[in-house]
Design an enzyme around this catalytic site. Structure first.
Site, PDB file in Angstrom:
ATOM      1  N   LYS A  58       0.934  -1.958  -0.042  1.00 16.27           N
ATOM      2  CA  LYS A  58      -0.099  -0.103   0.404  1.00 16.27           C
ATOM      3  C   LYS A  58       1.106   1.095  -0.027  1.00 16.27           C
ATOM      4  CE  LYS A  58       0.063   0.164   4.902  1.00 16.27           C
ATOM      5  NZ  LYS A  58      -1.741  -1.177   6.284  1.00 16.27           N
ATOM      6  N   ARG A 159     -10.778  -0.173  14.910  1.00 15.62           N
ATOM      7  CA  ARG A 159     -10.397   0.683  13.163  1.00 15.62           C
ATOM      8  C   ARG A 159     -11.206  -0.254  12.641  1.00 15.62           C
ATOM      9  NH1 ARG A 159      -4.336   0.888  10.098  1.00 15.62           N
ATOM     10  NH2 ARG A 159      -4.577  -1.063   9.883  1.00 15.62           N
ATOM     11  N   TYR A 288      16.158  31.111   5.141  1.00 17.21           N
ATOM     12  CA  TYR A 288      15.277  32.294   5.584  1.00 17.21           C
ATOM     13  C   TYR A 288      14.716  31.955   7.139  1.00 17.21           C
ATOM     14  CZ  TYR A 288      12.285  30.673   0.997  1.00 17.21           C
ATOM     15  OH  TYR A 288      12.403  30.766  -0.387  1.00 17.21           O
ATOM     16  N   MET A 336      11.827  24.518   0.027  1.00 20.64           N
ATOM     17  CA  MET A 336      10.400  23.988  -0.808  1.00 20.64           C
ATOM     18  C   MET A 336      11.709  22.287  -1.652  1.00 20.64           C
ATOM     19  SD  MET A 336       7.682  24.851  -2.963  1.00 20.64           S
ATOM     20  CE  MET A 336       6.920  25.130  -2.011  1.00 20.64           C
TER      21      MET A 336
END
Ligand SMILES: *Cc1c(COP(=O)(O)O)cnc(C)c1O
Length: 400
Positions: A58, A159, A288, A336
Site C-alpha cells: 500500500k 479500526r 529563510y 521547498m
C-alpha cells in the site's frame, strides 16, 4: 521513470554522467531491489512452512514503488499482495501482476464493487451492512462468478472490522449471502511492536475465541491471518495461514527489540546533488529567517532537495548528510526545493557531487529510524513521505 536496469555500481562520490537525463537529476530515491528479495527470503525462512506470505505494498509500497516491489516480492517467496485502495490494486493489475490482491481498506459503492470484480481484486468486508451492499450490487449486475471476500474482525484495534463477539453471526450472514465467497477471516494487532505482549496476547485470544465460535456453527474457514511484520517476527503462533508484512520487507525493524530475530537490509536511499558551492564570511545568515549565522569563514554547499520532496522541514539545522563517507551538518532552514550544508571540512568538494540524505556510505549510515527518533514519529511515516517528483533508480545489484 529512470532506472538502471543493468545495476552498475554507482559510486556515490562521483557524478553520474552516463546519460544527459540522468546527469541532470538533482535528487532521487535509490531502491535496492536485491535487498527486497533478501528481506522476503529471510521472512520466508522465519514463517511457518504452511503459511503464505503477503507483501503489503500500500501507499506505493511505503514510497518504494509498488510495481517493482510487488514483482520482486512475488519472485522471492511472497504469494499475496496487500493494498489499501482500489487504484493501488489496479496499478498492479495494469503492470501485468496476476497474484491475488487483498484491499485492506474499506470499499462501499457500486462503482467500487464493479471495479473490484473487473480487476479481480479481493475486498475486505467489515460489517453486515457492507456485506449486504456487496451482495445486492452483485445481484443486480451481470457478474456471475462469486466474489472472494475477506472478513475483518476487530479484536482490539478499534479500526475496521466487526467486533469479535459478533463474529460468528457476521460470518454466518456472509456465508449465506449469494454472490460472495469467504476467502479469509482476519484481524489486525494494535500493539505488536511493543515489548509488552499483554494487548497482543489478548487480541490473539479474542481471535481464537471468535474462530472457535465460527467453527461451532459448522462454517469452514479457508484461511486465517493476523500478523503484521512485528507479530510475524515475534511469534510463530500468530502466523496461521498467511502473514501480512509491510515494514520488514522494506528492511526496517518494527521495534529495536526485534533486531536480533531476523537480518533485514534497508531498501531505500535518498540522494541529491550539490548544485552550488560558495564561501561565506563570519556573521552571514543562511536561508529563510537567518536561523543559522556563520560564526567563522565557511564553505557551504547548496543541495537540490527540500521539503517538497519529503525532507521534513522540522529537521532544519538538526540533520546530517553523508558526503564521501563523512557526516556533514545541514545548516539553515530547509526550503521547498533546496537545503544548505556546511562543507568547510571537505576542501576539494565539487559541484555536481552526490550527497546521501538517507542511506549508507562506507561505515556511516543515516536511517529512517534516526529521523523518526528525532521527529518523534515512526519509520513508516518517514518512508511514505518521499514524493513522486523524486525519480526512483532501481538498482538490481545490492551495493551492501
Ligand atoms: C499496513 C498493514 C499491514 C502491514 O503492517 P507492517 O507493520 O508494515 O508490517 C498489515 N495488515 C494490515 C491490515 C495493514 O493495514
Amino acid at each position: 521513470m529512470l532506472s538502471h536496469e543493468n545495476g552498475r555500481d554507482v559510486r556515490s562520490h562521483l557524478p553520474l554522467c552516463d546519460s544527459y537525463e540522468w546527469f541532470s537529476q538533482r535528487a532521487w530515491v535509490e531502491i535496492d531491489v536485491a535487498a527486497v528479495a533478501h528481506n522476503i527470503q529471510q521472512l520466508r525462512k522465519l514463517v511457518s512452512p504452511g503459511a503464505e506470505l503477503m507483501a503489503v505494498v500500500k501507499a506505493d509500497a511505503y514510497g518504494h514503488g509498488a510495481v517493482t516491489i510487488a514483482k520482486t516480492a512475488l519472485d522471492s517467496g511472497a504469494s499475496w499482495l496487500g493494498v489499501a485502495t482500489i487504484p493501488e490494486g489496479i496499478e498492479l493489475r495494469e503492470a501485468g501482476i496476476k497474484a491475488p490482491i487483498l484491499i485492506l481498506g474499506a470499499t462501499h459503492s457500486a462503482e467500487q464493487i464493479y471495479a473490484i470484480a473487473h480487476w479481480k481484486l479481493q475486498p475486505t468486508l467489515c460489517s453486515p451492512k457492507q456485506a449486504l451492499v456487496f451482495s445486492d450490487t452483485l445481484e443486480s449486475s451481470n457478474i456471475l462468478e462469486p466474489l472472494p471476500v475477506h472478513i475483518k474482525l476487530d479484536t482490539g484495534m478499534s479500526r475496521l472490522g466487526t467486533n469479535w463477539q459478533e463474529a460468528a453471526e457476521f460470518v454466518q450472514l456472509v456465508e449465506r449471502l449469494p454472490h460472495l465467497k469467504i476467502a479469509s477471516i482476519y484481524s489486525h494487532f494494535a500493539t505488536a511492536d511493543s515489548p509488552d505482549p499483554t494487548v497482543m496476547n489478548l487480541q490473539h485470544q479474542r481471535f481464537e475465541d471468535a474462530i472457535a465460535r465460527i467453527k461451532d456453527r459448522g462454517i469452514d474457514i479457508p484461511c486465517l491471518h493476523l500478523a503484521n511484520s512485528a507479530a510475524t517476527i515475534t511469534n510463530s503462533a500468530f502466523h496461521y495461514d498467511l502473514v501480512r508484512v509491510g515494514l520488514a520487507a522494506y528492511g526496517l525493524y518494527p521495534a529495536p527489540h526485534l533486531r536480533s530475530k531476523i537480518n533485514l537490509k534497508p531498501v531505500l536511499q535518498v540522494k541529491a546533488r550539490i548544485t552550488q558551492i560558495k564561501s561565506i564570511t563570519p556573521g552571514t545568515g543562511v536561508s529563510y529567517g537567518h536561523h543559522y549565522i556563520a560564526d567563522r569563514e565557511m564553505r557551504i554547499a547548496v543541495v537540490g532537495i527540500g521539503y517538497a520532496d519529503g525532507i521534513p522541514r522540522n529537521l532544519s539545522n538538526q540533520m546530517q548528510v553523508l558526503i564521501r563517507g563523512q557526516r556533514i551538518n545541514q545548516i539553515g532552514t530547509i526550503t521547498m526545493d533546496q537545503l544548505m550544508l556546511d562543507v568547510t571540512s571537505i576542501r576539494d568538494l565539487q559541484e555536481g557531487e552526490v550527497v546521501t540524505i538517507l542511506g549508507q556510505e562506507q561505515d556511516q549510515k543515516i536511517t529512517a529510524d534516526d529521523w523518526a527518533n528525532q521527529l518523534n514519529t515512526i519509520s513508516w511515516e518517514i518512508l511514505c513521505s518521499f514524493k513522486h517528483r523524486l525519480p526512483r533508480l532501481n538498482l538490481k545489484v545490492s551495493r551492501r
